[in-house]
Design a protein around this motif. Structure first.
Motif, PDB file in Angstrom:
ATOM      1  N   GLY A  58       0.811  -1.524  -0.089  1.00  0.00           N
ATOM      2  CA  GLY A  58       0.057   0.128  -0.014  1.00  0.00           C
ATOM      3  C   GLY A  58       0.756   1.247  -0.272  1.00  0.00           C
ATOM      4  N   LYS A  59       2.224   1.100   0.106  1.00  0.00           N
ATOM      5  CA  LYS A  59       3.095   2.140   0.000  1.00  0.00           C
ATOM      6  C   LYS A  59       3.632   2.500  -1.327  1.00  0.00           C
ATOM      7  CE  LYS A  59       4.099   2.038   5.076  1.00  0.00           C
ATOM      8  NZ  LYS A  59       4.953   1.603   5.873  1.00  0.00           N
ATOM      9  N   GLU A  60       4.031   3.865  -1.710  1.00  0.00           N
ATOM     10  CA  GLU A  60       4.839   3.834  -3.007  1.00  0.00           C
ATOM     11  C   GLU A  60       5.850   3.451  -2.705  1.00  0.00           C
ATOM     12  OE1 GLU A  60       5.832   7.845  -5.427  1.00  0.00           O
ATOM     13  OE2 GLU A  60       3.658   7.409  -5.121  1.00  0.00           O
ATOM     14  N   ILE A  61       6.438   2.689  -3.716  1.00  0.00           N
ATOM     15  CA  ILE A  61       7.989   2.000  -3.534  1.00  0.00           C
ATOM     16  C   ILE A  61       8.641   2.311  -4.974  1.00  0.00           C
ATOM     17  CG2 ILE A  61       7.286   0.427  -1.883  1.00  0.00           C
ATOM     18  CD1 ILE A  61       7.690  -1.674  -4.274  1.00  0.00           C
ATOM     19  N   GLU A  62       9.894   2.204  -5.162  1.00  0.00           N
ATOM     20  CA  GLU A  62      10.295   2.479  -6.195  1.00  0.00           C
ATOM     21  C   GLU A  62      11.012   1.255  -6.636  1.00  0.00           C
ATOM     22  OE1 GLU A  62      13.634   5.615  -6.770  1.00  0.00           O
ATOM     23  OE2 GLU A  62      14.945   3.818  -6.624  1.00  0.00           O
ATOM     24  N   LEU A  63      11.049   0.719  -7.802  1.00  0.00           N
ATOM     25  CA  LEU A  63      11.530  -0.705  -8.520  1.00  0.00           C
ATOM     26  C   LEU A  63      12.218   0.084  -9.774  1.00  0.00           C
ATOM     27  CD1 LEU A  63       8.730  -3.276  -8.026  1.00  0.00           C
ATOM     28  CD2 LEU A  63      10.727  -2.742  -6.566  1.00  0.00           C
ATOM     29  N   LYS A 114      16.849  -0.485 -22.108  1.00  0.00           N
ATOM     30  CA  LYS A 114      17.383  -0.036 -21.012  1.00  0.00           C
ATOM     31  C   LYS A 114      16.867  -0.264 -19.931  1.00  0.00           C
ATOM     32  CE  LYS A 114      19.772   3.456 -23.935  1.00  0.00           C
ATOM     33  NZ  LYS A 114      19.910   4.811 -24.316  1.00  0.00           N
ATOM     34  N   LYS A 115      17.528  -0.172 -18.657  1.00  0.00           N
ATOM     35  CA  LYS A 115      17.012  -0.173 -17.356  1.00  0.00           C
ATOM     36  C   LYS A 115      16.221   0.923 -17.132  1.00  0.00           C
ATOM     37  CE  LYS A 115      18.477  -1.698 -12.952  1.00  0.00           C
ATOM     38  NZ  LYS A 115      19.724  -2.122 -11.951  1.00  0.00           N
ATOM     39  N   VAL A 116      14.929   0.927 -16.456  1.00  0.00           N
ATOM     40  CA  VAL A 116      14.083   1.933 -16.079  1.00  0.00           C
ATOM     41  C   VAL A 116      13.948   1.785 -14.548  1.00  0.00           C
ATOM     42  CG1 VAL A 116      12.769   1.771 -18.525  1.00  0.00           C
ATOM     43  CG2 VAL A 116      12.000   0.341 -16.565  1.00  0.00           C
ATOM     44  N   THR A 117      13.464   2.983 -14.216  1.00  0.00           N
ATOM     45  CA  THR A 117      13.231   3.099 -12.709  1.00  0.00           C
ATOM     46  C   THR A 117      11.473   3.699 -12.846  1.00  0.00           C
ATOM     47  OG1 THR A 117      15.359   3.647 -12.095  1.00  0.00           O
ATOM     48  CG2 THR A 117      13.436   4.166 -10.570  1.00  0.00           C
ATOM     49  N   ILE A 118      10.605   3.023 -11.737  1.00  0.00           N
ATOM     50  CA  ILE A 118       9.317   3.353 -11.867  1.00  0.00           C
ATOM     51  C   ILE A 118       9.039   3.286 -10.382  1.00  0.00           C
ATOM     52  CG2 ILE A 118       7.030   2.200 -12.145  1.00  0.00           C
ATOM     53  CD1 ILE A 118       8.150   0.963 -14.765  1.00  0.00           C
ATOM     54  N   THR A 119       8.155   4.433  -9.903  1.00  0.00           N
ATOM     55  CA  THR A 119       7.394   4.312  -8.470  1.00  0.00           C
ATOM     56  C   THR A 119       6.017   4.093  -8.758  1.00  0.00           C
ATOM     57  OG1 THR A 119       7.291   6.749  -8.731  1.00  0.00           O
ATOM     58  CG2 THR A 119       9.226   5.860  -7.645  1.00  0.00           C
ATOM     59  N   GLY A 120       5.397   3.497  -7.577  1.00  0.00           N
ATOM     60  CA  GLY A 120       3.977   3.253  -7.732  1.00  0.00           C
ATOM     61  C   GLY A 120       3.553   2.801  -6.523  1.00  0.00           C
ATOM     62  N   LYS A 121       2.380   2.650  -6.319  1.00  0.00           N
ATOM     63  CA  LYS A 121       1.897   1.963  -4.804  1.00  0.00           C
ATOM     64  C   LYS A 121       1.795   0.362  -5.177  1.00  0.00           C
ATOM     65  CE  LYS A 121      -2.387   2.577  -2.052  1.00  0.00           C
ATOM     66  NZ  LYS A 121      -3.611   3.163  -1.796  1.00  0.00           N
ATOM     67  N   LEU A 122       2.457  -0.386  -4.233  1.00  0.00           N
ATOM     68  CA  LEU A 122       2.618  -1.833  -4.008  1.00  0.00           C
ATOM     69  C   LEU A 122       1.271  -2.360  -3.585  1.00  0.00           C
ATOM     70  CD1 LEU A 122       4.190  -4.413  -4.534  1.00  0.00           C
ATOM     71  CD2 LEU A 122       5.003  -4.044  -1.979  1.00  0.00           C
ATOM     72  N   LYS A 123       0.836  -3.263  -4.535  1.00  0.00           N
ATOM     73  CA  LYS A 123      -0.424  -4.128  -4.173  1.00  0.00           C
ATOM     74  C   LYS A 123       0.180  -5.555  -4.255  1.00  0.00           C
ATOM     75  CE  LYS A 123      -4.606  -5.814  -6.227  1.00  0.00           C
ATOM     76  NZ  LYS A 123      -5.607  -5.556  -7.274  1.00  0.00           N
ATOM     77  N   LEU A 124      -0.284  -6.234  -3.246  1.00  0.00           N
ATOM     78  CA  LEU A 124       0.286  -7.973  -3.076  1.00  0.00           C
ATOM     79  C   LEU A 124      -0.774  -8.679  -3.738  1.00  0.00           C
ATOM     80  CD1 LEU A 124       1.898  -7.840   0.470  1.00  0.00           C
ATOM     81  CD2 LEU A 124       3.082  -7.554  -1.645  1.00  0.00           C
ATOM     82  N   ASN A 125      -0.680  -9.574  -4.458  1.00  0.00           N
ATOM     83  CA  ASN A 125      -1.810 -10.645  -4.951  1.00  0.00           C
ATOM     84  C   ASN A 125      -1.479 -11.869  -4.718  1.00  0.00           C
ATOM     85  OD1 ASN A 125      -3.591 -11.745  -6.623  1.00  0.00           O
ATOM     86  ND2 ASN A 125      -2.040 -11.758  -8.313  1.00  0.00           N
ATOM     87  N   ASP A 126      -2.294 -12.650  -3.909  1.00  0.00           N
ATOM     88  CA  ASP A 126      -1.941 -14.263  -3.483  1.00  0.00           C
ATOM     89  C   ASP A 126      -3.043 -15.062  -3.984  1.00  0.00           C
ATOM     90  OD1 ASP A 126      -3.925 -13.430  -1.916  1.00  0.00           O
ATOM     91  OD2 ASP A 126      -2.748 -14.004  -0.127  1.00  0.00           O
ATOM     92  N   SER A 127      -4.041 -14.498  -4.951  1.00  0.00           N
ATOM     93  CA  SER A 127      -5.018 -15.152  -5.208  1.00  0.00           C
ATOM     94  C   SER A 127      -5.561 -14.854  -6.794  1.00  0.00           C
ATOM     95  CB  SER A 127      -6.314 -14.663  -4.227  1.00  0.00           C
ATOM     96  OG  SER A 127      -6.810 -13.461  -4.454  1.00  0.00           O
ATOM     97  N   ASP A 128      -5.287 -13.966  -7.337  1.00  0.00           N
ATOM     98  CA  ASP A 128      -5.652 -13.869  -8.637  1.00  0.00           C
ATOM     99  C   ASP A 128      -4.712 -14.167  -9.574  1.00  0.00           C
ATOM    100  OD1 ASP A 128      -6.350 -13.131 -11.447  1.00  0.00           O
ATOM    101  OD2 ASP A 128      -6.860 -11.056 -10.764  1.00  0.00           O
ATOM    102  N   VAL A 129      -4.736 -15.678 -10.368  1.00  0.00           N
ATOM    103  CA  VAL A 129      -3.627 -16.274 -10.996  1.00  0.00           C
ATOM    104  C   VAL A 129      -3.442 -15.496 -12.340  1.00  0.00           C
ATOM    105  CG1 VAL A 129      -4.139 -18.447  -9.986  1.00  0.00           C
ATOM    106  CG2 VAL A 129      -5.465 -18.042 -11.946  1.00  0.00           C
ATOM    107  N   ASP A 130      -4.314 -14.763 -12.698  1.00  0.00           N
ATOM    108  CA  ASP A 130      -4.162 -13.952 -14.008  1.00  0.00           C
ATOM    109  C   ASP A 130      -3.305 -12.601 -13.883  1.00  0.00           C
ATOM    110  OD1 ASP A 130      -5.920 -15.658 -15.464  1.00  0.00           O
ATOM    111  OD2 ASP A 130      -7.421 -14.391 -14.916  1.00  0.00           O
ATOM    112  N   GLN A 131      -2.724 -12.359 -12.669  1.00  0.00           N
ATOM    113  CA  GLN A 131      -1.901 -11.653 -12.577  1.00  0.00           C
ATOM    114  C   GLN A 131      -0.637 -11.808 -11.643  1.00  0.00           C
ATOM    115  OE1 GLN A 131      -4.559  -8.437 -10.347  1.00  0.00           O
ATOM    116  NE2 GLN A 131      -3.904  -7.079 -12.237  1.00  0.00           N
ATOM    117  N   LEU A 132       0.491 -10.937 -11.634  1.00  0.00           N
ATOM    118  CA  LEU A 132       1.628 -11.278 -10.713  1.00  0.00           C
ATOM    119  C   LEU A 132       1.440 -11.140  -9.337  1.00  0.00           C
ATOM    120  CD1 LEU A 132       4.360 -10.004 -13.198  1.00  0.00           C
ATOM    121  CD2 LEU A 132       3.710 -12.205 -13.089  1.00  0.00           C
ATOM    122  N   MET A 133       2.269 -11.584  -8.567  1.00  0.00           N
ATOM    123  CA  MET A 133       1.930 -11.275  -7.148  1.00  0.00           C
ATOM    124  C   MET A 133       2.433 -10.130  -6.743  1.00  0.00           C
ATOM    125  SD  MET A 133       4.667 -13.978  -5.516  1.00  0.00           S
ATOM    126  CE  MET A 133       6.612 -14.086  -6.065  1.00  0.00           C
TER     127      MET A 133
END
Length: 144
Positions: A58-63, A114-133
């Motif tokens: 639920g927090k904004e993180i950088e990846l 090239k490598k990119v940097t993205i920030t966004g709000k983290l959502k965890l997924n443990d149930s929808d098999v059509d999306q990543l976790m």
């Protein structure tokens, strides 16, 4: 001049609100564990998010990472990034599912190898098999 200074403070404040560095965030996301379960197709491994991972939910993180160029599937506002280069990623190489994240961008981006940097709000997924976790919503591409 006041407007410029105020704008800079807002931009820097927003950037500083992102939790941790990209390397720290990928390291945290790598602490995933799995629990065996069953569904109608047989045995499956369900992600179990520990306290470290849940602490950034639920927090904004950088990846930072590499856009995965799925042929015919790249959408400029919905993509997948990998913490490792494409040849080593979860889909093409030997990395695990904890090394990729699904990204929903507020604005469209052009594909780059090239490598990119993205920030966004983290959502965890443990149930929808059509999306990543790991999913970043409301994401923005950061200048490199």
């Amino acid at each position: 001049m006041r407007l410029l200074i105020s704008s800079l403070m807002i931009i820097l404040g927003t950037w500083a609100m992102a939790q941790g560095t990209s390397a720290e965030n990928w390291k945290t996301l790598s602490k995933i564990e799995y629990e065996k379960s069953k569904d109608e197709y047989g045995e499956i491994y369900v992600p179990k998010f520990g306290p470290d991972i849940k602490s950034i939910e639920g927090k904004e993180i950088e990846l930072s990472g590499y856009i995965i160029p799925f042929e015919g599937m790249f959408e400029p506002d919905h993509l997948i990034i990998s913490s490792v280069p494409v040849a080593s990623c979860f889909f093409c190489g030997g990395a695990g599912p904890e090394s990729v994240a699904e990204i929903y961008l507020d604005e469209t981006v052009k594909y780059t190898a090239k490598k990119v940097t993205i920030t966004g709000k983290l959502k965890l997924n443990d149930s929808d098999v059509d999306q990543l976790m790991y999913i970043l919503e409301g994401a923005k591409l950061q200048p490199n």
